[in-house]
Every structure is written in structure tokens, then in C-alpha cells.
Design a protein around this motif. Structure first.
Motif, PDB file in Angstrom:
ATOM      1  N   SER A 214       0.826  -1.118   0.065  1.00 36.31           N
ATOM      2  CA  SER A 214      -0.007  -0.007  -0.166  1.00 36.31           C
ATOM      3  C   SER A 214       0.843   1.256   0.073  1.00 36.31           C
ATOM      4  O   SER A 214       0.302   2.333   0.224  1.00 36.31           O
ATOM      5  CB  SER A 214      -0.990  -0.013   1.224  1.00 36.31           C
ATOM      6  N   ASN A 215       2.136   1.155  -0.041  1.00 37.15           N
ATOM      7  CA  ASN A 215       3.019   2.322   0.222  1.00 37.15           C
ATOM      8  C   ASN A 215       4.382   1.972  -0.534  1.00 37.15           C
ATOM      9  O   ASN A 215       4.907   0.967  -0.196  1.00 37.15           O
ATOM     10  CB  ASN A 215       3.244   2.733   1.738  1.00 37.15           C
ATOM     11  N   SER A 217       6.503   4.598  -0.852  1.00 38.17           N
ATOM     12  CA  SER A 217       7.359   6.117  -0.617  1.00 38.17           C
ATOM     13  C   SER A 217       8.930   5.667  -0.517  1.00 38.17           C
ATOM     14  O   SER A 217       9.737   6.449  -1.127  1.00 38.17           O
ATOM     15  CB  SER A 217       6.760   6.837   0.611  1.00 38.17           C
ATOM     16  N   GLY A 241      -0.407   3.529  -9.990  1.00 42.60           N
ATOM     17  CA  GLY A 241      -1.440   4.513  -9.226  1.00 42.60           C
ATOM     18  C   GLY A 241      -0.785   4.983  -8.083  1.00 42.60           C
ATOM     19  O   GLY A 241      -0.283   5.851  -7.776  1.00 42.60           O
ATOM     20  N   ILE A 242      -0.244   3.783  -7.167  1.00 42.16           N
ATOM     21  CA  ILE A 242       0.280   4.117  -5.851  1.00 42.16           C
ATOM     22  C   ILE A 242       1.835   5.001  -6.167  1.00 42.16           C
ATOM     23  O   ILE A 242       2.314   5.943  -5.638  1.00 42.16           O
ATOM     24  CB  ILE A 242       0.635   3.150  -4.992  1.00 42.16           C
ATOM     25  N   GLY A 245       1.570   8.307  -7.532  1.00 43.90           N
ATOM     26  CA  GLY A 245       1.052   8.992  -6.618  1.00 43.90           C
ATOM     27  C   GLY A 245       2.267   9.657  -5.630  1.00 43.90           C
ATOM     28  O   GLY A 245       2.431  10.601  -5.153  1.00 43.90           O
ATOM     29  N   GLU A 246       3.226   8.871  -5.170  1.00 43.65           N
ATOM     30  CA  GLU A 246       4.146   9.029  -4.305  1.00 43.65           C
ATOM     31  C   GLU A 246       5.157  10.052  -5.149  1.00 43.65           C
ATOM     32  O   GLU A 246       5.737  10.944  -4.353  1.00 43.65           O
ATOM     33  CB  GLU A 246       5.168   7.660  -4.017  1.00 43.65           C
ATOM     34  N   GLN A 249       3.964  13.197  -4.999  1.00 42.61           N
ATOM     35  CA  GLN A 249       3.997  13.968  -3.832  1.00 42.61           C
ATOM     36  C   GLN A 249       5.314  14.271  -3.241  1.00 42.61           C
ATOM     37  O   GLN A 249       5.442  15.284  -2.543  1.00 42.61           O
ATOM     38  CB  GLN A 249       3.380  12.784  -2.547  1.00 42.61           C
ATOM     39  N   GLN A 250       6.345  13.628  -3.715  1.00 36.72           N
ATOM     40  CA  GLN A 250       7.524  13.819  -3.447  1.00 36.72           C
ATOM     41  C   GLN A 250       8.211  14.726  -4.344  1.00 36.72           C
ATOM     42  O   GLN A 250       9.185  15.269  -4.219  1.00 36.72           O
ATOM     43  CB  GLN A 250       8.596  12.635  -3.397  1.00 36.72           C
TER      44      GLN A 250
ATOM     45  N   GLU C   7      12.303  11.534   7.069  1.00 43.37           N
ATOM     46  CA  GLU C   7      11.362  11.321   6.047  1.00 43.37           C
ATOM     47  C   GLU C   7      10.559  10.061   6.218  1.00 43.37           C
ATOM     48  O   GLU C   7       9.285  10.060   6.070  1.00 43.37           O
ATOM     49  CB  GLU C   7      11.946  11.465   4.571  1.00 43.37           C
ATOM     50  N   PHE C  11       6.533   9.405   6.680  1.00 44.60           N
ATOM     51  CA  PHE C  11       5.746   8.620   5.844  1.00 44.60           C
ATOM     52  C   PHE C  11       4.855   7.477   6.821  1.00 44.60           C
ATOM     53  O   PHE C  11       3.844   7.150   6.719  1.00 44.60           O
ATOM     54  CB  PHE C  11       6.402   7.694   4.980  1.00 44.60           C
ATOM     55  N   GLN C 127      -7.793  16.054  -4.816  1.00 41.85           N
ATOM     56  CA  GLN C 127      -6.480  15.844  -5.184  1.00 41.85           C
ATOM     57  C   GLN C 127      -5.574  16.150  -3.571  1.00 41.85           C
ATOM     58  O   GLN C 127      -6.171  16.742  -2.683  1.00 41.85           O
ATOM     59  CB  GLN C 127      -6.050  17.190  -5.786  1.00 41.85           C
ATOM     60  N   VAL C 128      -4.723  15.253  -3.517  1.00 44.17           N
ATOM     61  CA  VAL C 128      -3.848  15.541  -2.231  1.00 44.17           C
ATOM     62  C   VAL C 128      -3.083  16.593  -2.048  1.00 44.17           C
ATOM     63  O   VAL C 128      -2.342  17.108  -0.886  1.00 44.17           O
ATOM     64  CB  VAL C 128      -2.926  14.327  -1.844  1.00 44.17           C
ATOM     65  N   ALA C 131       3.721  18.260  -1.944  1.00 47.28           N
ATOM     66  CA  ALA C 131       4.360  17.839  -0.931  1.00 47.28           C
ATOM     67  C   ALA C 131       5.211  19.035  -0.565  1.00 47.28           C
ATOM     68  O   ALA C 131       5.728  19.858  -1.229  1.00 47.28           O
ATOM     69  CB  ALA C 131       5.334  16.707  -1.001  1.00 47.28           C
ATOM     70  N   THR C 140       2.015  15.918   2.306  1.00 46.71           N
ATOM     71  CA  THR C 140       1.244  16.823   1.569  1.00 46.71           C
ATOM     72  C   THR C 140      -0.085  17.130   2.403  1.00 46.71           C
ATOM     73  O   THR C 140      -0.201  16.596   3.434  1.00 46.71           O
ATOM     74  CB  THR C 140       0.465  15.648   0.468  1.00 46.71           C
ATOM     75  N   ASP C 143      -1.982  14.281   3.508  1.00 44.45           N
ATOM     76  CA  ASP C 143      -1.476  13.374   4.606  1.00 44.45           C
ATOM     77  C   ASP C 143      -1.807  14.162   5.992  1.00 44.45           C
ATOM     78  O   ASP C 143      -2.390  13.478   6.815  1.00 44.45           O
ATOM     79  CB  ASP C 143      -0.075  13.676   4.520  1.00 44.45           C
ATOM     80  N   ILE C 211      -6.808   6.953  -0.453  1.00 42.76           N
ATOM     81  CA  ILE C 211      -6.263   8.241  -0.774  1.00 42.76           C
ATOM     82  C   ILE C 211      -4.681   8.140  -0.536  1.00 42.76           C
ATOM     83  O   ILE C 211      -3.851   8.675  -1.383  1.00 42.76           O
ATOM     84  CB  ILE C 211      -6.754   9.493   0.193  1.00 42.76           C
ATOM     85  N   GLU C 212      -4.111   7.454   0.524  1.00 40.61           N
ATOM     86  CA  GLU C 212      -2.903   7.313   0.628  1.00 40.61           C
ATOM     87  C   GLU C 212      -2.315   6.616  -0.486  1.00 40.61           C
ATOM     88  O   GLU C 212      -0.858   6.924  -0.822  1.00 40.61           O
ATOM     89  CB  GLU C 212      -2.311   6.797   2.068  1.00 40.61           C
ATOM     90  N   GLU C 213      -2.811   5.655  -0.980  1.00 40.72           N
ATOM     91  CA  GLU C 213      -2.314   4.764  -1.932  1.00 40.72           C
ATOM     92  C   GLU C 213      -2.390   5.535  -3.118  1.00 40.72           C
ATOM     93  O   GLU C 213      -2.082   4.714  -4.399  1.00 40.72           O
ATOM     94  CB  GLU C 213      -3.046   3.214  -1.955  1.00 40.72           C
ATOM     95  N   ASN C 214      -3.401   6.423  -3.387  1.00 38.30           N
ATOM     96  CA  ASN C 214      -3.598   6.773  -4.628  1.00 38.30           C
ATOM     97  C   ASN C 214      -4.339   6.111  -5.526  1.00 38.30           C
ATOM     98  O   ASN C 214      -4.229   5.943  -6.682  1.00 38.30           O
ATOM     99  CB  ASN C 214      -2.419   7.495  -5.522  1.00 38.30           C
TER     100      ASN C 214
END
Lengths: 421, 353, 293
Positions: A214-215, A217, A241-242, A245-246, A249-250, C7, C11, C127-128, C131, C140, C143, C211-214
Motif C-alpha cells: 500500500s505504500n 514511498s 497508481g500508488i 502518486g508517491e 507527492q515527493q 522522512e 511517511f 487531490q492530495v 508535498a 502533503t 497527509d 487516498i494514501e495509496e492513490n
């Protein structure tokens, strides 16, 4: 007590009814092949399970192709009936699936499945002596000598070379790799490493993305902390997608990303969203010369289903059905071994062949005894000696509205020359 | 149609072996295991790598070669046995870790976690079993055409199935079997009678894991390929559902569960007319099985073939003493009923069922 | 190196917020009903899909859709209890049987979702944001909102349990159902309310996860479920604060571990830790009630 017997009885009765109705509904005459006027065509794919979206696309493509064929004279005068079987992407389920197609539905050819389950069904296909037009990148089929086997999608080796070549031509010689840990994706890593080495490029890091997390990052940080000029990757839509998305975000969306044909689908576009997709994300895709074959299929697809970009698996399945049908027309029969020779003949370009991209045009040319070269939608459908397609590659990009633009096209010769020696 | 029945027979027999094993664990001893299919998979992999030899030349090209450990070429019965043993070893490990002092839902979680770990390790450590690509081109165990080969496999599977059922039968009707059933009902009572509960649980789990392993090997003989796609968590769930519907605790129920529920329903849906939307069939079938499971648990928890059919308790008649004066018996101690509940006691009196 | 560590912690905090929402909901239900709901993960996904349908299909504002979806999921949970689970409990079923029933529900819900929405991945329209740095951390706006909502809901739940009559009745029932019943507490109502709260949290957790996983897909809940189990067991069954702390530990630990180990083995390590914990200290960091089997 009586209630319990009633329930048990009902359940057993239900099973019986299913059984009887199943026996009644299974058509298929005695012996292999067709009854008078109908040719049974088999489609096997992952209709359920993890790759069910692929299966659905395959079914839709096959239904559309068969419909077009039937409306334009059928195959060699016979109407085609499509039989689909689900193999759930599971080698164990693939065996009964192919047995049902061959022995119950008496199909004369099988389109699909994907590399995941192909190895399990080859023995049955060989025993039944029918052509098998599958698709999938699995490099294990690069040098297969079984004449029943046809692969409608480019091998991962070719994909890898195209991806690396594009990066090289753009001057991005420091690249990072981010590939899904699944087989379809990992099989690209080794050819990419070999190709990059050949061109003197540096691979800064190679990160494998386990599907289902699920992550990602930390993986994203791993990749981008090495400051590559471009990232090459391939993974399924969920991971995409994930992952993207990360990246978003970064704040690393500006680094170019090179994917492959897996990204060239509307499901991928939906999974990552239009901001990512219309950024510097490139996809290599086997292409057609001039794109006519693709255009034909795309307009048909829009007409039947309203899609602008084909879902994953659609084009290869369409090509598979078409190649078989036109090959059978060319041979004048669906029987083996003539049909295999027909398929090869109708897709090999010579100085006398006329290019045709739609079924009606190809069939009418054949009826006039003119040699044809059928060009497909996902590739030129030109087979090498191992019945694998090879051909030009294009680099595509999405626009924000979901349509794609072609950035550059490389011929097969150009790519081969770059990696020769 | 004949071929459909052949497929059904092969898969049915192999699945029946799995269910007999699962029945021993869960039905008879009450050990909850939500990842039984992982043991099947381990057996499948180990059988394959001890039997396949080197990868076929056409698949061994360069850096993309099919990689796996061992690469032995043992005769298939030995490979099958090794598959069973490997699964049994994993079972031993799991049961040693999980069975002490843990409440039953913890045990369930541990088994799921183990399944997840095994799946991940196999997927990622490509040098083990070729990762997600899996093993393919596994040779047949007899050089026969498709139909005769299916018949041959049916023969082999049925023989092994008969052996497993015999083992299950012997265990069930033995004093040890009685202990297992007590453990299933209430471990504290079993402990009160001085039984080493953990030892019994370990032995049963290992035996049933062995059965899982050989069924995996047989599957590999039939399919000729194996990959992580073949052992997702849903498979284990389907096994449990089939066993419960077929008859939990009854190894004949395992047969019903296999042939009717799993193979019968699953393969029957292949014959449904093509008009039904293909991609809806799978989820609908799964939902039906889930609903069926819950209904059975609610209204007929003993399944189609209940355990009571096995008639474990045969009342034995005690011959009545004719003499009023008891004959003095030198071996008085031997006449005292043994409270520890071994076979010396009349079962009819012991079990107030 | 140190920046990467911070970081990672950042997360991990977000991941922990999501896990905590799920863990607390499940832990609450577990402490009252005394069996684990294996369908919880898939029901989380169902809640997330409800929100997607309301937000995307009916074009309702995202947060309102979130609320409505959570309420709908709460209703589903209560219905499940009344019509499926409670009859089993009433007829004296064993814990194992209930576990199998919940697995059956999990199976059904998963496939229902696939049947209705397909296996493809969806995205929420919200949208999130981009960052930005807060001190050594990277977040973000999305988050932060997740962390805020998570914290707020958890705090609200604690307040509910501590200070309201219903909350106290709930704690009483979880402690000793028979005593609670004989004290005049309507345990049936309490149980239903517990399921409703569990469902509400499940839906919010599912949405936060998506949302976290998009990414919203059918299997998202089931994969997360094991992680939630780890958090609950780490923190001790029956203690909501324990679940919260367990979530923090798991979230941050896996996030940091991913930087050192090959990320593929991330989840494996998490579960290995779980198994180790179960062996050494099954009652968790904070000893909760050890309930007889």
C-alpha cells in the motif's frame, strides 16, 4: 429435522439440475472441427482473478473481431462462433479450460491466453494440431520452435531494447530501474541491463516493487535519491497508481519516465490520473508502419465500445483473431498444416503483396487471388522464424484528455542495428 | 464430454487428498489453518524441482533462464515423497511456533501470516523457484497421450487417495483418534486426562501437511507448470468451504466436498452457455460458495455427510456375570477401570453422547 | 541519511494514522464480541467504494460523501451482525465457526465489489496537493488531513467511551457481558452500536487508505488486514490506546525498515515480527484481557 433434509435435498437437486443443463447446453459435434457452416474459435484468458481486466478486454476484442468477420463473409465462407473459457490466470485452471475448448467445443484455433498460462496449454494445443495465437511478453518464448505457437505481442527483449534505445537517443545515459516484482515486469530487467551495458549507459539503481503493497514511498526515495536522468519501469496499474502518486507527492514528476505498452491503456491512464499521464511519461509500443492498422482497429473499437485507447490486451487479441481468419482465408481451409502456412503467408511482406488492414479489404483481395500482407493494430504482425512478431516501435505520450501522440518511431532494423555485435 | 469427466476425475481425486488432510487437521482435531494451500504449493514446488532436472534448452536462454534450486532428476515417486516431506517439515515448523498457548484466532492469524510470508519469499527470491514466472515444462510422469495420461494419473491419485483415507480411517477409529476429538472439543479436558495435547496436535498437523504435499506433487504432474498465481489465499478458503459443506470431521465428507462442491461446481460452470457474461461468472460462483458455506454452517454444520455416520462409538455388550459370588481374581488391579480413558473402558459407558 | 530517516518517520506517521483508524475499529469490536472479524479488511474496501460511488456518481462533495459512505457502512455492519453473526452467537457456535463465517463474508464482499465495480483501479477526484516540508518531515496537505481526521476520530471515540453513558455501557459489556446484562444494560443494543462504530471507522480507514495509496481497488482491504492485526496484537487486545500505539510502531517500523532492507521483504519482516510477538508476549505491549479460548 425435516427442514434439514429439505435443505440437503435441495442442494443436491440443484447440483443435478446444473449438471443436466450443462450436458444439454454443450454444443459441439462429434469429432474435431466444424459442423457444416460454423467454425468454432476458442478464446482462453484470465476472465477472473488478478488479471480479470485483461480477460475482459480480450473477450471484447475477440467478440468485435468475430462480428466484423461474420458480417463480411465469414472465414472462407463459414461463420465463426466464439467460445470463451476462463483460466483465471492460474496454471491449474488452464488445463481444464483448454480441454473444454478442444474436446467439448471442438475449436479449430485458440486465441490467447497470456504468457502466465501458455506453457500449460501448449501440449494440448500440439496434440490437437491447431494454431494458438497468444500474447504476452514472456521471454521464455523468444526461441520457441513449436509451429502451433504464434505470439502477437513483442517479446520483452524487444520492448527492453526499445526503451533503452529511446533513453539513449535522448541523451539520458544515467537511468534508474523500477520494475514490479511480478513475472511480466521482472522479465524486462535483464534485457534492459544487457542493452544498457551494450550502449555504455549507467544504471544507478534497480528497485523491485512488490505488487500489493500500500505504500511505495521508500522505494520512490530509493530511486530518485540516485538522481537518474530518466527512470525506466513497468508495473501493473495498481502499483502504478500508488507509485506515481508517491512521486507526485515527493515532487519528482519532472524526471522523465519511460514505460512500455502496459502503460498504453485507458485503465493505466485512469489509475494514475491525467496530471501524471500527461507529464514527461513515455511509453514504447510496437507500432504499425504509418499506423493504418492501428487506425482501422481504433475506429472499430470506438464504434463498438466507445473507448479511445485500447484496454490492455485488446489489440493483441484483435490481431490474433484477424491473423488466424485471414490466414485461413489465404490457405482456403482452417485445417492444419495448411492454416499455419496461410497465416505466415498472409503476414509476410514481399514485393508482390498488397498491404491490407481491415478484414473486408483483406478478404476481398484474397478472393481475387491477390497476395496480401495483413498489418495489425498493435504491431505489423510480421512473424520472425519463431512466430514472434517483430517490427517498428513507437514512443508515445498521453495528452491530458486521454488521447496519445506519437513522439518518434524507430524501425526494427534501426533497433536491431543499435544492439548488434 | 468424456474429457471433461476425465479432468474432473483427476482434479477431484487430487483435491480429495487435500481435503482428507484438511479434515484430519480441522475436522478431527480442530486446528484452524487458513493457509492449507500453501502446504500444497510447497509440495508442488519441491516435487517439481527434484524431478525436472535442468531447464529445457529453449527456456534456458541467457539471463532470462528459468532458475530454480536443486534441479535433480529423481524418479517421480521419490520426488513426490520429497514433496510430501517438505510440506510436512513446514507443517512441523508452523505447528511448533503456533500451537502453544495461543487462542484460536491467533492461530488463524499466524497461519495466514505464514502463507503470506511464503508467498512473498517465493515471489521475490527468484533463484528459489523462478519467482513469479514459476516453473513450467514439467515433464509428465508417463509418456502417454492426453487421454491415457489422464487415466494413468487418475489411477495414481486414486491409489494415493485410498491410502490417505485408510490412514485417516485408522487414526479416527483408534484411541488416538478419540483423543484428537476430545482435543477438538476442549483441550483442557484432554489435558486433565493426562494427554500430551501438543504432541498429538503436532503429529496430526505433520501428517496432514504431508498429505497436502503429495497432493501438490500430483497437481504438478497433471498441470506441468506451477507459479505463485496458483496458490492465492482464495484457494485455501475454497478448501475449507468444501470441507465444511461436504462434512467436517468425516473423511467421506471430504470426498463429497471435493467432487461435488469444488470440482463439480467449478468445472460445471465451464459448460454454462457462453451467453452469460463471462467475467461475471467467476464472482457469482465465488459468492454462491460463500453464501452456501454460511448457510451450511448455520443450518447443517455437520455438512452433507455428517461425522456421526462414521459411527465411532460401537456399544459393546458386557457379558453379565452369572455367579452371585464374585470369583476371586488374583489380578485385581487389572479389573479396576482406568480413568485415564484408554481402550480398556467400555466406550458406551464412557461417552454419554 | 538523517533526513531520509526523518522522512521515513513522516511517511510512517501517515501510514500509522491509516492503520490506527482500522485497528481501533476492529479492536473495539473484538473486545466486545470476543471474535475477530476477518471480513473487516474487505468491508473497509466496501466503505471506500461506497464513498467513491457517492462522490463520483452522485457528485456530492467529497467530505460529505465520506460521511454518508461511513454511515452506510455502519449500517451494513449492523445488518451483518443482526442477520448473519448474531444467530450463530445465539446458537452457541464456537469461535472457530465464527471465524470461518467471517472469512465467508470476506469472500462474498470481495466478490460483490468485483462484480459491481470490476477489478480495475479507481481514483478519487479529490487531490492530495503537493508535498512540502515541515521541519525535517515531508507531507502533503492530504497527509495532514488524514492525520488530523484520524486523530480527531480517535480522540472522539475515547471521549465517548470515557464520558458518555453509552460508552460506559460498552466498556462494561466488553469486560463482562453477563454482569452487564444483569445490571440492566441492553447488551444487544450495545453490541449493535459497537458494530456501527466499527463500520464507521472501517469506512473512513478504507477511504484514507485509498487516498494514501492513490488507488482504490478490491483487494486493498484484505492486504491491509494483516497489518492491522499486527497493530492490534502488538498493542494488546481490548485496549484502544494499545491499538493506536501498535499502529504507530508498525507504521514507522515498516517505513524505516524499507529503507534498509530490500523493500520487497518489508511486509515479510512485519509479519515475522508479529509471529515473534505472538510467541513471546501474546498479550501485547500493554497487557489486555487474556480471554479463555
Amino acid at each position: 429435522m425435516r427442514k434439514r433434509f429439505a435443505l440437503t435435498g435441495t442442494l443436491i437437486g440443484l447440483v443435478m439440475v446444473l449438471f443436466v443443463s450443462a450436458c444439454g447446453s454443450s454444443s459441439g459435434g462429434s469429432g474435431s472441427g466444424s459442423s457444416n457452416s460454423v467454425l468454432p474459435l476458442g478464446l482462453e484468458g484470465p476472465l477472473t482473478g488478478n488479471r480479470a481486466d485483461i480477460g475482459k478486454a480480450m473477450v471484447q476484442a475477440a467478440q468485435m473481431a468475430v462480428d466484423v468477420i461474420n458480417k463480411n463473409g465469414g472465414v472462407d465462407g463459414h461463420q465463426v462462433k466464439l467460445y470463451t473459457q476462463d483460466d483465471a490466470g492460474d496454471p491449474v485452471d488452464a488445463v481444464p479450460a483448454v480441454h473444454t475448448l478442444i474436446n467439448v467445443d471442438n475449436v479449430v484455433a485458440i486465441v490467447g491466453p497470456i504468457s502466465l498460462t501458455e506453457a500449460g496449454i501448449l501440449p494440448s494445443v500440439d496434440a490437437a494440431n491447431i494454431p494458438n495465437l497468444m500474447w504476452g511478453g514472456g521471454s521464455q518464448f523468444d526461441a520457441i520452435t513449436d509451429p502451433h505457437f504464434f505470439r502477437m505481442s513483442p517479446s520483452d527483449t524487444e520492448q527492453a531494447e526499445a526503451m533503452v534505445y529511446y533513453a539513449y537517443k535522448q541523451g539520458w545515459t544515467k537511468i534508474a530501474l523500477a520494475f514490479g516484482a511480478g513475472s511480466g515486469s521482472q522479465s524486462l530487467v535483464a534485457p534492459i541491463q544487457a542493452a544498457a551495458k551494450h550502449l555504455g549507459m549507467t544504471i544507478t539503481t534497480n528497485v523491485a516493487l512488490t505488487p500489493g503493497l500500500s505504500n511505495y514511498s521508500s522505494q520512490v526515495t530509493d530511486v530518485y535519491n540516485t538522481h537518474p536522468q530518466a527512470v525506466l519501469g513497468q508495473f501493473n496499474n495498481t502499483t502504478a497508481g500508488i507509485f506515481f502518486g508517491e512521486i507526485k507527492q515527493q515532487g519528482d514528476l519532472s524526471t522523465p519516465f519511460i514505460g512500455d505498452n502496459i502503460f498504453y491503456t485507458n485503465t493505466w491512464f485512469n489509475a494514475v490520473g491525467k496530471t501524471v499521464a500527461s507529464g514527461p511519461v513515455y511509453m514504447t509500443n510496437s507500432s504499425t508502419t504509418g499506423g493504418q492498422g492501428a487506425a482501422t482497429m481504433l475506429s472499430l473499437m470506438k464504434q463498438y465500445y466507445g473507448y479511445t485507447t485500447p484496454p490492455n490486451g485488446f489489440e493483441y487479441t484483435y490481431d490474433g483473431v484477424m491473423a488466424w481468419a485471414i490466414g485461413a482465408d489465404e490457405a482456403g481451409t482452417w485445417k492444419w498444416p495448411a492454416v499455419e502456412q496461410g497465416i505466415v503467408k498472409a503476414t509476410t511482406p514481399t514485393s508482390q503483396t498488397t498491404l491490407c488492414t481491415s478484414y473486408p479489404s483483406c478478404y476481398s483481395l484474397i478472393k481475387q487471388h491477390k497476395p496480401v500482407k495483413f498489418e495489425g493494430s498493435a504491431s505489423s504482425v510480421t512473424f520472425d522464424k519463431y512466430h514472434n512478431v517483430y517490427g517498428p516501435f513507437s514512443v508515445l505520450r498521453f495528452n491530458a484528455d486521454g488521447s496519445t501522440q506519437t513522439v518518434v518511431t524507430y524501425t526494427a532494423q534501426e533497433i536491431q542495428a543499435a544492439f548488434a555485435g | 464430454m468424456v474429457y471433461f469427466l476425465l479432468d474432473l476425475a483427476v482434479l477431484g481425486s487430487i483435491t480429495a487428498i487435500m481435503l482428507v488432510g484438511l479434515n484430519l487437521q480441522y475436522g478431527v482435531t480442530g486446528l484452524i489453518n487458513f493457509t492449507f494451500y500453501t502446504f500444497v504449493a510447497v509440495g508442488a514446488y519441491m516435487t517439481a524441482v527434484t524431478m525436472m532436472g535442468k531447464p529445457a534448452a529453449v527456456y534456458a536462454t541467457g539471463p532470462l533462464a528459468e532458475q530454480y534450486i536443486l534441479q535433480w532428476s529423481l524418479p517421480w515417486p521419490i520426488a513426490l515423497f520429497i514433496g510430501g516431506i517438505s510440506a510436512a517439515i513446514l507443517g512441523l515448523f508452523v505447528v511448533l511456533v503456533a500451537v502453544r498457548r495461543l487462542r484460536s484466532d491467533y492461530l488463524a492469524i499466524v497461519t495466514v501470516a505464514v502463507g503470506f510470508i511464503v508467498y512473498n519469499v517465493i515471489n521475490n527470491a527468484v533463484q528459489l523457484f523462478d519467482g513469479a514466472n514459476g516453473l513450467f515444462d514439467i515433464p509428465q510422469i508417463a509418456n502417454l497421450a492426453t487421454e491415457p495420461y489422464s487415466l494413468y494419473l487418475i489411477l495414481v491419485s486414486v491409489i494415493l487417495l485410498a491410502v490417505c483415507m485408510w490412514v485417516s480411517h485408522r487414526i479416527y477409529h483408534s484411541p488416538a483418534g478419540r483423543v484428537l476429538r476430545v482435543i477438538r472439543e476442549d483441550t483442557i479436558v484432554a489435558r486433565t486426562f493426562g494427554k500430551n495435547v501438543q504432541l498429538f496436535q503436532i503429529i496430526v498437523f505433520v501428517i496432514s501437511s504431508f498429505m497436502a504435499g503429495i497432493s501438490g506433487g500430483l497437481l504438478v504432474f497433471y498441470v506441468g507448470a506451477w507459479s505463485p498465481a496458483a496458490f492465492l489465499p482464495t484457494e485455501s478458503f475454497l478448501l475449507i468451504a468444501a470441507l465444511i459443506i461436504g462434512g467436517n470431521g468425516n473423511h467421506w465428507g471430504a470426498l463429497i466436498g471435493s467432487f461435488v462442491i469444488l470440482e463439480g461446481l467449478a468445472e460445471l460452470t465451464r459448460l454454462l452457455p457462453n451467453s452469460i457474461s463471462a467475467s461475471a461468472v467467476g464472482p457469482i460462483r465465488a459468492i454462491l460458495i460463500g453464501v452456501g458455506l454460511i448457510l451450511f454452517l448455520r443450518f447443517r454444520p455437520q455438512g452433507i455427510l455428517p461425522e456421526s455416520l462414521l459411527k465411532p462409538y460401537k456399544p459393546r455388550r458386557i457379558p453379565r456375570q452369572a455367579a452371585a459370588v464374585p470369583v476371586p481374581n488374583a489380578n485385581v488391579a487389572g479389573n479396576v477401570p482406568n480413568i485415564a480413558g484408554t481402550a480398556a473402558v467400555d466406550p458406551a459407558a464412557e461417552e454419554a453422547q | 541519511m538523517l533526513t531520509a530517516l526523518f522522512e521515513g518517520i513522516g511517511f510512517g506517521l501517515v501510514a500509522a494514522a491509516v492503520i490506527a483508524l482500522g485497528a481501533v475499529g476492529l479492536s473495539l469490536q473484538l473486545s466486545v464480541t470476543n471474535y475477530i472479524n476477518f471480513a473487516y479488511g474487505d468491508l473497509m474496501a466496501l466503505g471506500a467504494y461506497f464513498v467513491y460511488a457517492i462522490n463520483g456518481g452522485l457528485h456530492v462533495n467529497f467530505f460529505v460523501a465520506g460521511l454518508l459512505g461511513a454511515i452506510a457502512t455502519a449500517i451494513v455492519f449492523v445488518l451483518l451482525n443482526i442477520f448473519v453473526l448474531r444467530p450463530f452467537v445465539r446458537s452457541g457456535a464456537r469461535v472457530i465457526t465464527l471465524l470461518v463465517v467471517t472469512i465467508g463474508i470476506s469472500f462474498i464482499v470481495q466478490n460483490l465489489v468485483i462484480l459491481i465495480w470490476g477489478t480495475g483501479a479507481y481514483q478519487y477526484s479529490v487531490q492530495v496537493g503537493n508535498a512540502f516540508h515541515i521541519g525535517p518531515f515531508v507531507f502533503t496537505p492530504g497527509d495532514l488531513i488524514i492525520i488530523l481526521i484520524s486523530g480527531g476520530l480517535l480522540f472522539g471515540l475515547q471521549a465517548f467511551l470515557q464520558y458518555t453513558k453509552l460508552g460506559k455501557a460498552l466498556r462494561a459489556t466488553s469486560n463482562n457481558p453477563d454482569l452487564a446484562m444483569s445490571s440492566g444494560i441492553n447488551t444487544d443494543l450495545v453490541v449493535n452500536i459497537t458494530w456501527a462504530i466499527s463500520g464507521f471507522f472501517a469506512a473512513i480507514a478504507g477511504v484514507a487508505l485509498a487516498i494514501e495509496e492513490n488507488n482504490l481497488r478490491p483487494l486493498e482491504g484484505f492486504n491491509e488486514l494483516l497489518i492491522i492485526f499486527s497493530a492490534i496484537i502488538l498493542g494488546g487486545i481490548g485496549r484502544q490506546t494499545g491499538a493506536l500505539l501498535g499502529a504507530l510502531v508498525i507504521g514507522i517500523a515498516t517505513s524505516i525498515a524499507a529503507m534498509v532492507l530490500p523493500p520487497a521483504y518489508n511486509a515479510v519482516i512485519a509479519f515475522a515480527i508479529l509471529i515473534l510477538f505472538l510467541l513471546v508476549r501474546p498479550q501485547g505491549i500493554f497487557a489486555g484481557r487474556e480471554v479463555a479460548d
